[in-house]
Design a protein around this motif. Sequence first.
Motif, PDB file in Angstrom:
ATOM      1  N   MET B   1       8.542 -70.424  17.596  1.00 52.48           N
ATOM      2  CA  MET B   1       9.700 -70.045  18.755  1.00 52.48           C
ATOM      3  C   MET B   1      10.048 -70.822  19.839  1.00 52.48           C
ATOM      4  O   MET B   1      10.920 -70.736  20.635  1.00 52.48           O
ATOM      5  N   LYS B  53       2.627 -70.297  18.824  1.00 53.79           N
ATOM      6  CA  LYS B  53       3.682 -71.462  18.594  1.00 53.79           C
ATOM      7  C   LYS B  53       4.105 -71.254  16.829  1.00 53.79           C
ATOM      8  O   LYS B  53       5.327 -71.565  16.843  1.00 53.79           O
ATOM      9  N   ASP B  54       3.432 -70.300  16.129  1.00 55.62           N
ATOM     10  CA  ASP B  54       3.829 -70.403  14.958  1.00 55.62           C
ATOM     11  C   ASP B  54       4.747 -69.071  14.463  1.00 55.62           C
ATOM     12  O   ASP B  54       4.979 -68.763  13.442  1.00 55.62           O
ATOM     13  N   LEU B  55       4.651 -68.294  15.800  1.00 55.60           N
ATOM     14  CA  LEU B  55       5.342 -66.855  15.455  1.00 55.60           C
ATOM     15  C   LEU B  55       6.940 -67.432  15.151  1.00 55.60           C
ATOM     16  O   LEU B  55       7.627 -68.118  15.738  1.00 55.60           O
ATOM     17  N   ASP B  56       7.553 -66.703  14.201  1.00 53.55           N
ATOM     18  CA  ASP B  56       8.692 -66.786  13.634  1.00 53.55           C
ATOM     19  C   ASP B  56       9.487 -65.646  13.951  1.00 53.55           C
ATOM     20  O   ASP B  56       9.172 -64.467  13.654  1.00 53.55           O
ATOM     21  N   TYR B  57      10.477 -65.704  15.117  1.00 49.21           N
ATOM     22  CA  TYR B  57      10.921 -64.167  15.626  1.00 49.21           C
ATOM     23  C   TYR B  57      11.628 -63.345  14.543  1.00 49.21           C
ATOM     24  O   TYR B  57      11.295 -62.235  14.303  1.00 49.21           O
ATOM     25  N   THR B  58      12.515 -64.037  13.692  1.00 48.81           N
ATOM     26  CA  THR B  58      13.261 -63.208  12.608  1.00 48.81           C
ATOM     27  C   THR B  58      12.024 -62.519  11.570  1.00 48.81           C
ATOM     28  O   THR B  58      12.297 -61.540  11.056  1.00 48.81           O
ATOM     29  N   GLU B  59      11.322 -63.410  11.094  1.00 48.05           N
ATOM     30  CA  GLU B  59      10.260 -63.059  10.089  1.00 48.05           C
ATOM     31  C   GLU B  59       9.060 -62.287  10.667  1.00 48.05           C
ATOM     32  O   GLU B  59       8.885 -61.157   9.964  1.00 48.05           O
ATOM     33  N   ASP B  60       8.519 -62.440  11.634  1.00 47.17           N
ATOM     34  CA  ASP B  60       7.438 -61.856  12.154  1.00 47.17           C
ATOM     35  C   ASP B  60       7.764 -60.552  13.053  1.00 47.17           C
ATOM     36  O   ASP B  60       7.043 -59.606  13.077  1.00 47.17           O
ATOM     37  N   ASN B 414      -0.884 -60.409  16.376  1.00 51.16           N
ATOM     38  CA  ASN B 414      -1.091 -61.044  15.022  1.00 51.16           C
ATOM     39  C   ASN B 414      -2.631 -61.128  14.583  1.00 51.16           C
ATOM     40  O   ASN B 414      -3.229 -61.115  13.481  1.00 51.16           O
TER      41      ASN B 414
END
Lengths: 139, 560
Positions: B1, B53-60, B414
């Motif tokens: 993100m 930092k690995d959070l993917d807005y659309t995926e997660d 998470n």
Amino acid sequence: MDERKIRVIVAKPGLDGHDRGAKVVARALRDAGMEVIYTGLRQTPEQIVATAIQEDADAIGLSILSGAHEHYFREVIELLKKRGAEDIIVFGGGVIPDDDVPVLKQMGVKAVFGPGTPTLKVIEWLQEAVQERRAKEHV
Amino acid sequence: MFKEEELEKISEARLKYEEEVKKTIQKYPERKSTFTTGGGVPVERLYTPENIKDLDYTEDLGFPGDYPYTRGVQPTMYRGRFWTMRQYAGYASAEESNERYKYLLQQGQTGLSVAFDLPTQIGYDSDHPMAQGEVGKVGVAIDSLEDMEILFDGIPLDKVSTSMTINAPASILLAMYIAVGEKQNVPADKLSGTIQNDILKEYIARGTYIFPPKPSMRLITDIFEFCSKHVPKWNTISISGYHIREAGSTAVQEVAFTLADGIAYVEAAVKKGLDPNVFGRRLSFFFNSHNDFLEEIAKFRAARRLWAKIMRERFGVTNPNAQKLRFHTQTAGCTLTAQQPENNIIRVTIQALAAVLGGTQSLHTNSFDEALALPTEESVRIALRTQQIIAYESGVTNTVDPLAGSYYLEWLTNEIERRAQEYIDKIDEMGGMLVAIEKGYVQQQIQDSAYAYQRAIEKGEQIVVGVNKFQIEEKGTSRKILRVDPSMAEKQIARLRALKESRDNVKVKEALEEIRKAAKDESANLMPKILEAVKVYATLGEICDVLREEFGEYRESIIL
């Protein structure tokens, strides 16, 4: 001083399934060096009293959160009397309104521990009560 | 993100901040050497974009109403409609409970939630020896359709939705509800509501089981099948973490064991040949809302995302409605204190707010006097008003999932998902939830947590206001509490006896025999037979007796 380990039955009479308190108390008593027999759920007063006599228990602790406390304490105490085992200490806990405690005490319940009681308080009370009971035995 | 350079800048600035912290701590040490959530997840001093930092807005996270539903199951959430305010209630006789329901509806409650007494929940009529002392105590006593007719008298079943906390005999109570609907000219396909129908957590934590696991799972999947054809708006199960948490589990364990139960039900239904895209839409959930405010919000979000993944990836479910975790919440009964009970109003408020910020579909708020007895009308009203104040005054309902994007909350969401997944993997390795329960693994995990929590309170590591800190002398406060009239049981038994004399006993006998035949034939569905039996006023106890004879009874494996 009597050195025998304290033997105590922790029982869930009737249909009530709330066993968190009973199990926590059973474990605390065991960790305090007592021999604890936990009966599990759905015990009839007959089963509880029979277990107590068979196991030569010093005390029976009943845990009731269903509001049926008057019924079950009365049954257990009457059965103990019938079997000539009224010297077994009966105590208990659960969701029991303050106003009901005098009635239970009058029946012969030695102590009622409500929500929030530290297990240490139960342990110390039981140790003392059992010492007293055993002292009487030796007279 | 976040962009790489931005993260580097943050990382540098964080080092500077940590230097400052060191100095501060030397002068003013922190209150504790380690901080954890209520459920024992370690909590750091500060969270920054680095933690997610690995959070993917659309995926997660995605958008509300879209996979993986982290932000909610509906596109507009409470801007469209508030959650259903549903207070669990029932005591004494059907007449008295009916009166309480009408009162609650009058006060602005929007759905009913029926509490049954223990004999009803365990399949005994009020005159059974095991029912002695328990009739009408923790809920309403229902022996036959006659009681159920009284319970819903004057309550239009096409207008209200009804949730029933009934498990082992769920098919019987559902059948009675359908029969009452017919009498009100409301067809089954117009009925809406929920039966709890979650036997696995009864073995684990709640204790109102009757039959062994195998026939119990059959009863449940029979209901799934019957309802998808005839009662399509009914939630056929409420897979419950509430009682697991009440028994002492942590938040992570609550999510893990509840979803593992869910997996077991889906597997059983798939094995029966049912389509998870169809029955999956009517699965619902029930969670606890405990004290740790942010952990609870994260828990609800994590559960939603995890269940969506399980349904899509593990069971190949493509229907979005069968991927959505819809849930009811109840504030945590085990956090209520008998000491200074008024403080419970504050606890309930915080817990209820967490449920709303977590996106609940319906909510029960506990009454402040419930560590003492069943709640009075006044205390129930305060509990309901708590929800109404959150809904109408607090402003948190104006936008969907307002806490999303908080570094801590997203990190914790998470973390809870990750830890719950570890438990689910472990249960899979053991051979599934039925095996894990049989081995006592789940029960042991919960008990260990319960004991650790009690130890923490007694050591003063866990503060409970009014119990181990800030106590006051409370002597003989004769508080007004609700009491069930002892003559109520006699009246109930008299009604049962009169019914058994006035009904057509030949028809009852035939209907019970039909149930027996269906019980012996695994390919049959028991629901239609049970429906026929309740309509001729066979009692709950009579039907359960037949099933007990055919299925046997469950024996608890005692774990200490």
